[in-house]
Design an enzyme around this catalytic site. Sequence first.
Site, PDB file in Angstrom:
ATOM      1  N   GLU A   1      40.253  37.437  57.573  1.00 42.17           N
ATOM      2  CA  GLU A   1      41.705  37.353  57.769  1.00 42.17           C
ATOM      3  C   GLU A   1      42.383  38.710  57.629  1.00 42.17           C
ATOM      4  O   GLU A   1      43.388  38.856  56.937  1.00 42.17           O
ATOM      5  CB  GLU A   1      42.318  36.357  56.780  1.00 42.17           C
ATOM      6  CG  GLU A   1      41.788  34.953  56.946  1.00 42.17           C
ATOM      7  CD  GLU A   1      42.510  33.912  56.109  1.00 42.17           C
ATOM      8  OE1 GLU A   1      42.926  34.240  54.998  1.00 42.17           O
ATOM      9  OE2 GLU A   1      42.636  32.772  56.583  1.00 42.17           O
TER      10      GLU A   1
ATOM     11  N   ASP B   1      38.357  25.163  55.381  1.00 43.35           N
ATOM     12  CA  ASP B   1      39.338  25.757  54.464  1.00 43.35           C
ATOM     13  C   ASP B   1      40.000  24.739  53.543  1.00 43.35           C
ATOM     14  O   ASP B   1      41.157  24.404  53.756  1.00 43.35           O
ATOM     15  CB  ASP B   1      40.413  26.491  55.270  1.00 43.35           C
ATOM     16  CG  ASP B   1      41.193  27.461  54.402  1.00 43.35           C
ATOM     17  OD1 ASP B   1      40.966  27.469  53.190  1.00 43.35           O
ATOM     18  OD2 ASP B   1      42.012  28.215  54.958  1.00 43.35           O
TER      19      ASP B   1
ATOM     20  N   GLU C   1      47.351  23.625  48.185  1.00 48.75           N
ATOM     21  CA  GLU C   1      47.850  24.145  49.460  1.00 48.75           C
ATOM     22  C   GLU C   1      47.847  23.070  50.552  1.00 48.75           C
ATOM     23  O   GLU C   1      48.816  22.926  51.283  1.00 48.75           O
ATOM     24  CB  GLU C   1      46.987  25.344  49.891  1.00 48.75           C
ATOM     25  CG  GLU C   1      47.381  25.913  51.240  1.00 48.75           C
ATOM     26  CD  GLU C   1      46.545  27.123  51.657  1.00 48.75           C
ATOM     27  OE1 GLU C   1      45.647  27.534  50.882  1.00 48.75           O
ATOM     28  OE2 GLU C   1      46.796  27.649  52.751  1.00 48.75           O
TER      29      GLU C   1
HETATM   30  O1  GCW Z   1      43.416  28.810  52.865  1.00 57.93           O
HETATM   31  C1  GCW Z   1      43.613  30.122  53.223  1.00 57.93           C
HETATM   32  C2  GCW Z   1      44.973  30.423  52.733  1.00 57.93           C
HETATM   33  C3  GCW Z   1      45.213  31.904  52.557  1.00 57.93           C
HETATM   34  C4  GCW Z   1      44.103  32.449  51.672  1.00 57.93           C
HETATM   35  C5  GCW Z   1      42.778  32.210  52.365  1.00 57.93           C
HETATM   36  C6  GCW Z   1      41.592  32.682  51.522  1.00 57.93           C
HETATM   37  C7  GCW Z   1      44.151  34.199  50.046  1.00 57.93           C
HETATM   38  O2  GCW Z   1      45.919  29.880  53.620  1.00 57.93           O
HETATM   39  O3  GCW Z   1      46.470  32.059  51.968  1.00 57.93           O
HETATM   40  O4  GCW Z   1      44.279  33.808  51.385  1.00 57.93           O
HETATM   41  O5  GCW Z   1      42.609  30.836  52.573  1.00 57.93           O
HETATM   42  O6  GCW Z   1      40.993  31.837  50.876  1.00 57.93           O
HETATM   43  O7  GCW Z   1      41.276  33.848  51.526  1.00 57.93           O
END
Ligand code: GCW
Length: 719
Positions: free
Chosen positions: A307, A381, A409
Site C-alpha cells: 500500500e 483484509d 474496522e
Molecule cells: O485494512 C487495511 C487498512 C489500512 C491498514 C492496512 C494494513 C495500516 O484499511 O488502514 O494500514 O490494512 O494492515 O496495513
Amino acid sequence: MKYLLILFLSISVASSARANDGYGLWLDYSPVENSQLKQDVSQLFTGFYFFGKSPTYEIIRDELEVAGQKMLGSSPVFSTERLAQTQVWLGTRDELSQVLGLQTQAQIRELGEDGYWRGPIVFQGKTYYAIIGNRSIGVLYGVFDWLRSIQTDTFDPKTENSESPKVKLRMLNHWDNLDGTVERGYAGFSIWNWHKLPGYIDRRYIDYARANASLGINAVSLTNVNANARILTTDFMKKARVLADLFRPYGIRVFLTARFSAPIEIGGLKTADPLDPGVIDFWKKKTDEMYSFIPDFGGYLVKANSEGQPGPHEYGRDHAQGANVLADALAPHGGVVIWRAFVYSHELDEDRHKHANLEFGPLDGKFRENLIIQVKNGAIDFMPREPFHPLFGAMPKTNLGMEFQITQEYLGQATQLVYLAPMWEEVFGSKTYRPIPASRVGGIVDGTDSGQKLTLVAGVSNIGTDRNWTGHMMAQSNWYAFGRLAWNPDLSSEEIADEWVKMTFGQDPKAFAAIKEMLLESREAAVNYMMPLGLHHIMGWDHHYGPGPWVTGGRPDWTAPYYHQADSLGIGFDRTASGSDALGQYAPEIVKAWSDPTQIPEKYLLWFHHLPWDFELHSGRTLWDEIGLHYDTGVKTARKMEETWNSLESEIDPERFEHVRQLLAIQVQEAEWWRNACLLYFQTFAKRPFPAEIEQPTGDLEDYKKRSFPTAPGIKPKW
Ligand code: GCW
C-alpha cells in the site's frame, strides 16, 4: 450562593465517582458475594508475604490493595517477616527455594519464564497459599489469575493451578500516528502524548500496562505500521524510553515501527538499499542507539512494499534481503524483526488473494532466526469472515505469527457490539493439513505443529483516549479476549466470554446469561447483515463505514465489484482452478473439498465460487433466497440483542446501561441499512423478488449510494 455551589460541586463529584464510566475495564473488582469464598479469601488477605523485592512486587501490592478494598471492603495486610500467621506467600522459585519441595521446584521450572504455579504448600506443619513464578512477572501473572478466579467464583484454596503461555510474543500493535490520530481508531486519539513526553507521565500509561499485564500481553508496538521515520530519531527515543521504563515492571517490551526508507529520511543517505554498506551501517548504529535508551527494546515491526510503503523491492531486493538487515542489527541485542506479509502489488494483481503466497512462499527458509513473518488471519483484509490465510502451513522453515485486528474496522467500528473471539477461535481451529496432517492454524502459530520457537500473536489495538478506552465499552471484551487467546490459542470464545462478563458486570445470574448470549451471537449476526456466505470487501469507500457493494473508482482491487463479481448470471469470486486458482494455494485436502460448491462449507461459498442466482443450497433454497435470508437473520439478531439489553435496565448501572442502549439502537439501524442497501443493490443483477419469508428491504438504493460520512473516524493519515 457560594456555599451552594461548593455543595453542588461536591455532590456531583461524589456521584460521578460512583458512576461506572467503564474506565476500570475488567479490573474493577465487584464485591465477593459467595459467603464461603468470601471467608476463604478474607482469611488469605490477612497476611501477604513477599520473599523478595522487585518493582513488580510493588505493582502486586497495589493490585491487592485495590482488589481487597473492592472485593472484600478492607485492605490486605502485608507482613515484612515470614511469620507463621502469614497466609499467602509470593515470590520466585529461587526466592522460595528454602521452603519448597524439590518436586514442586522442578514442576515450576518447567513452566518457563512467564509461567506461574499457585496452590497450597505445607511448611513446618502449616499450610500456606503460594503464588510462584520463575520470574517476578510470573508472580504477577499468577496473582492476576488468582484474582480472576475469585471474581469468576472458581477459586479453590486446596487446588493447584499452573499455567504458562503457549505463545512467546503476545503483542498489541497500535496504529497510532505521531500527530495523535489513530489509523482505524474508533476510540478517540492516541493514548501516547508525544508532545508532553518525556516530561509528563499520563496516569493512563500505567493503567494501560496494568490491563495488559492482567492478560499476559507482553509486547506493544507503539506506532502505526504506515510508519513515520521520525520515531527513530533521538528525540523520540527519549520519549519512548519513558514508556519502556514504565512498562518494564509489568513485563511489557516496547517495539517501534521502522520505515524502510528511514536511512534516506533521517539518515541523510541517498538510498535505502538493504545491501548497501551505508544502509547496513545506518541500521546497526540506529539500533545500537535505541538500545542505549531502551536496553530491553523488543525490535522493529515493518510494513514494506505494501500500500505504498517503501521496501526492498525498490532496489530489486526481496523481503528476506530487506528484513534480514534489520534482524542482523537487532540480533546482538536480543531484538526481533516482525515483518508483515500483508502485501499486494502496486500494479493490479490477477487476484489479490494470491499475492502474499507468491511473494513470500519462495523465500521460505531465507529469513533469520530472530525474525517472524506476521500474517493476517485471512488473505484479503480482516473481513468479517475469511478463510484462513494460505501462508499458514506453506512456510515450514519460517517463523510465522498471527495478526488479528481488534479494532473493528470492518466489523462495525465503535457503534456496534461485535465480540470477536468466535472469529479468532474459528481461525485458530481451522485445519491446514500441513506441515503435518493434523495441523491447525493455532498449532502452527503456537509452535506445536510447526516446531517454531519464536511465536507471536499480534492484535491491532482498539484503544484510544475515550474514557472507556475502546469507544464502545463492550469492545473491551475484544481487548480482553485477544489477550487471553494470545496466551492460550486453545481457549474457547465461550470460556473467555464467561470470564469477561463476570469480571466486568459482576455475577448477577440474569445479566450474566443475557450478556454472554449477546456476545456469543454478535459476530455471526454481523457476518449475516454485512457479508454472508463468503461475500467480502463490500464496505464503504476509504472510511470503510457501512455498506458499499457499488463502490467503484480507483484501483479495481479497492472496489467492491472486483470481489463480489455480481452480474445477471450470478455472484461470487471464482477462485477455483477454473478461476484465479487462489484455492490451489491451500493443501490438497482443502482444494479437493472446497473446489466443489456442494462440499465447501457454505460460509465460504462465494469466497471461492461464482454461482448462478438459482444455485441450490443445502437448505433447498436458491442462492438468491438464501442471501436474503442471511441478511434478514442478521438484522433480527441485532434487534434481539437490543431487546435483551433493554430488559437488563434494573441489573446494570445507569451509565453503562445507557451507553450500550444507545449504541445498540444505532447497531440495529446500521444492520437494517446494510441489509436494505446490499439486497436492493444485488437485486439489480438478480432481478428476482425477495424471498417472501423475509422482511422486505425498504429505502431507495440511489439514496443509500449517495450517503457520505465526512466525520467517520479512523481514516488514513494524509502525510
Ligand atoms: O485494512 C487495511 C487498512 C489500512 C491498514 C492496512 C494494513 C495500516 O484499511 O488502514 O494500514 O490494512 O494492515 O496495513
